[in-house]
Write a protein that holds these residues in place. Structure first.
Motif, mmCIF file in Angstrom:
data_model
loop_
_atom_site.group_PDB
_atom_site.id
_atom_site.type_symbol
_atom_site.label_atom_id
_atom_site.label_comp_id
_atom_site.label_asym_id
_atom_site.label_seq_id
_atom_site.Cartn_x
_atom_site.Cartn_y
_atom_site.Cartn_z
ATOM 1 N N TYR A 1 0.553 -1.462 -0.335
ATOM 2 C CA TYR A 1 0.022 0.438 0.410
ATOM 3 C C TYR A 1 0.546 0.836 0.040
ATOM 4 O O TYR A 1 0.216 2.263 -1.070
ATOM 5 C CB TYR A 1 -0.968 0.302 1.007
ATOM 6 N N PHE B 1 0.259 4.164 -3.514
ATOM 7 C CA PHE B 1 0.288 5.364 -3.150
ATOM 8 C C PHE B 1 1.142 6.966 -3.669
ATOM 9 O O PHE B 1 1.130 7.460 -4.153
ATOM 10 C CB PHE B 1 -0.239 5.692 -1.833
ATOM 11 N N GLY C 1 -4.732 9.672 -8.208
ATOM 12 C CA GLY C 1 -5.232 9.417 -7.007
ATOM 13 C C GLY C 1 -4.867 10.667 -5.942
ATOM 14 O O GLY C 1 -5.714 10.163 -5.050
ATOM 15 N N ARG C 2 -3.936 10.718 -6.427
ATOM 16 C CA ARG C 2 -3.227 11.762 -4.876
ATOM 17 C C ARG C 2 -4.579 12.938 -4.604
ATOM 18 O O ARG C 2 -5.173 13.244 -3.844
ATOM 19 C CB ARG C 2 -2.357 11.969 -5.109
ATOM 20 N N LEU D 1 -7.655 13.106 -6.323
ATOM 21 C CA LEU D 1 -8.558 12.136 -5.882
ATOM 22 C C LEU D 1 -9.523 12.258 -4.425
ATOM 23 O O LEU D 1 -9.962 12.595 -3.828
ATOM 24 C CB LEU D 1 -9.330 11.023 -6.452
ATOM 25 N N TRP D 2 -8.146 11.190 -3.583
ATOM 26 C CA TRP D 2 -8.192 11.467 -2.382
ATOM 27 C C TRP D 2 -8.161 13.439 -1.593
ATOM 28 O O TRP D 2 -9.260 12.900 -0.746
ATOM 29 C CB TRP D 2 -6.859 10.881 -1.413
ATOM 30 N N ILE E 1 -11.866 14.198 -1.880
ATOM 31 C CA ILE E 1 -12.922 13.064 -1.372
ATOM 32 C C ILE E 1 -12.527 13.365 0.730
ATOM 33 O O ILE E 1 -13.308 13.951 1.124
ATOM 34 C CB ILE E 1 -12.415 11.479 -0.836
ATOM 35 N N LEU E 2 -11.375 14.175 0.797
ATOM 36 C CA LEU E 2 -10.601 14.193 2.313
ATOM 37 C C LEU E 2 -11.390 15.986 2.097
ATOM 38 O O LEU E 2 -12.143 16.253 3.442
ATOM 39 C CB LEU E 2 -9.343 14.306 2.781
#
Length: 99
Positions: free
Chosen positions: A20, A24, A30-31, A33-34, A37-38
């Motif tokens: 994982y 990451f 993805g960073r 998007l995360w 989301i946060l």
């Protein structure tokens, strides 16, 4: 043989964690998007806190002693038969009308 030794050294949990962490680390889209989301979660909880969970104790009572008494009174208040009867009556009414 050194390959087997390195796998045993980390163990299953270590390999999962490393999997994982490396995943990451290599993320590009993805960073973002995360992060999005946060930020959305933080805003959602902030809005819920402000609009749906007002600080009634602060608003209704002026001192800490009054607030403590109010909390104790609500925690120790027995729930009467009328509360459960009204709930049961509502459930029966809802069930009968839905069928």
């Amino acid at each position: 043989m050194s390959k087997d030794k390195s796998h045993n050294q980390f163990g299953l949990v270590g390999r999962i964690i490393r999997f994982y962490v490396e995943g990451f680390r290599e993320m590009t889209l993805g960073r973002c998007l995360w992060a999005l989301i946060l930020i959305k979660l933080a805003l959602l909880f902030l809005v819920f806190r402000i609009f749906f969970f007002p600080d009634r104790l602060q608003r209704d009572y002026s001192s800490d002693e009054q607030r403590a008494k109010a909390v104790r009174r609500e925690l120790m208040r027995p729930h009467g038969m009328n509360d459960s009867f009204e709930l049961t009556e509502s459930l029966i009414f809802f069930t009968v009308n839905c069928l």
